[in-house]
Design a protein around this motif. Sequence first.
Motif, short mmCIF file in Angstrom:
data_model
loop_
_atom_site.label_atom_id
_atom_site.label_comp_id
_atom_site.label_asym_id
_atom_site.label_seq_id
_atom_site.Cartn_x
_atom_site.Cartn_y
_atom_site.Cartn_z
N GLU A 20 0.81 -1.22 0.00
CA GLU A 20 0.00 0.00 0.00
C GLU A 20 0.85 1.27 0.00
O GLU A 20 0.36 2.35 -0.35
CB GLU A 20 -0.93 0.01 1.21
N VAL A 21 2.12 1.16 0.40
CA VAL A 21 2.98 2.35 0.48
C VAL A 21 3.37 2.81 -0.92
O VAL A 21 3.94 2.05 -1.70
CB VAL A 21 4.24 2.06 1.33
N ASP A 22 3.05 4.06 -1.23
CA ASP A 22 3.40 4.66 -2.52
C ASP A 22 4.71 5.43 -2.47
O ASP A 22 5.43 5.52 -3.46
CB ASP A 22 2.30 5.65 -2.96
N ALA A 23 4.97 6.05 -1.31
CA ALA A 23 6.09 6.99 -1.21
C ALA A 23 6.72 6.91 0.17
O ALA A 23 6.08 6.54 1.15
CB ALA A 23 5.60 8.41 -1.48
N VAL A 24 7.99 7.31 0.21
CA VAL A 24 8.76 7.27 1.46
C VAL A 24 9.38 8.64 1.70
O VAL A 24 9.88 9.27 0.76
CB VAL A 24 9.87 6.20 1.38
N ILE A 25 9.32 9.09 2.95
CA ILE A 25 10.04 10.30 3.35
C ILE A 25 11.10 9.88 4.36
O ILE A 25 10.79 9.25 5.37
CB ILE A 25 9.10 11.35 3.96
N LEU A 26 12.35 10.24 4.08
CA LEU A 26 13.49 9.83 4.91
C LEU A 26 13.99 11.01 5.73
O LEU A 26 14.49 11.99 5.18
CB LEU A 26 14.61 9.29 4.02
N CYS A 27 13.84 10.91 7.05
CA CYS A 27 14.36 11.92 7.98
C CYS A 27 15.35 11.24 8.92
O CYS A 27 15.32 11.44 10.14
CB CYS A 27 13.22 12.54 8.77
N THR A 28 16.19 10.43 8.36
CA THR A 28 17.13 9.58 9.09
C THR A 28 18.52 10.23 9.12
O THR A 28 18.74 11.26 8.49
CB THR A 28 17.18 8.21 8.40
N PRO A 29 19.48 9.64 9.85
CA PRO A 29 20.83 10.20 9.88
C PRO A 29 21.44 10.34 8.49
O PRO A 29 21.20 9.50 7.60
CB PRO A 29 21.60 9.19 10.74
N THR A 30 22.23 11.39 8.32
CA THR A 30 22.86 11.70 7.02
C THR A 30 23.51 10.48 6.39
O THR A 30 23.35 10.24 5.19
CB THR A 30 23.92 12.80 7.23
N GLN A 31 24.23 9.70 7.18
CA GLN A 31 25.00 8.59 6.64
C GLN A 31 24.13 7.51 6.01
O GLN A 31 24.61 6.65 5.27
CB GLN A 31 25.87 7.98 7.74
N MET A 32 22.82 7.53 6.29
CA MET A 32 21.90 6.52 5.76
C MET A 32 21.12 7.00 4.53
O MET A 32 20.43 6.22 3.88
CB MET A 32 20.91 6.11 6.85
N HIS A 33 21.20 8.28 4.22
CA HIS A 33 20.32 8.87 3.21
C HIS A 33 20.43 8.20 1.85
O HIS A 33 19.42 7.83 1.25
CB HIS A 33 20.59 10.37 3.08
N ALA A 34 21.63 8.05 1.34
CA ALA A 34 21.80 7.52 -0.02
C ALA A 34 21.36 6.06 -0.09
O ALA A 34 20.59 5.68 -0.98
CB ALA A 34 23.24 7.67 -0.47
#
Length: 318
Positions: A66-80
């Motif tokens: 059901e998930v269409d989209a993700v918003i990432l507000c995680t630590p910088t080192q995990m972003h990519a």
Amino acid sequence: MSKTIKVALAGAGAFGIKHLDGIKNIDGVEVVSLVSRELDKTREVAAKYGIGHVTTDLADSLALKEVDAVILCTPTQMHASQSLAALRAGKHVQVEIPLADSLKDAQAVVDLQKATGLVAMCGHTRRFNPSHQWVHNKIKAGEFNIQQMDVQTYFFRRTNMNALGQPRSWTDHLLWHHAAHTVDLFAYQAGSPIVKANAVQGPIHPTLGIAMDMSIQLQAANGAICTLSLSFNNEGPLGTFFRYIGDTGTYIARYDDLFNGKEEAIDVSKVDVSMNGIELQDREFFAAIREGREPNSSVAQVLPCYQVLQQLEQQLQS
């Protein structure tokens, strides 16, 4: 896309909360999954915002059909790596600034976005703050041209705490995080690529392992210049303050507020549908998904910023 956009949000810290508050004001969007490091705290936040699914593993959320989209507000080192995982799972993704802490990783996200055709956007919020939008509109109308931007990014962060005064599980970075805002905004507002960049940094903190003070000079191809001072040692005022010095005026932007050079407030309440830059950023993300288009602040648009940051890092290391 006419149906409700269903979202997984990763990172229930200070910035994740800002996104949850903004999304509450956006019709046709529902956060259905919340991911964060500490399960009990995550459950508390989920209960407050009416989010049904809670996990400590992003893979669990990406597995939800059901998930269409993700918003990432995680630590910088995990972003990519998390952006790549979301795209591989067929999800649109908005990742908070910075896109990555290396040019190689930023490029990998841009390449995969192009291959998938999904919406991939980075949270360069300054493009969306009403204060900076007001200046941008004046530039587009031919009524103002930047001669110099003078920017101060100042925090008091001699210990590893977040914006809520809570201990961080990761270390922040003046260059790859905080300078990214201004490097991108300067090129965006000047309407001209950065062709010169210089940096110096202060002593490395003995336990955090990062420079606590930094100075950056930039020049755009059209001749405009930018002077950026950054510090984790400053005891106040805190935040980022932008002075636009132009050919027809001077403007000072403090987040969503704007003043002229005489410190007289400028009304920016009619610039957009909200005065909240994070909400406006999220609105652009969801609008791009619905309309099947590239968003403002797409990963491709912001890649030149990370090319400049890589160049500055190499200077500092040498």
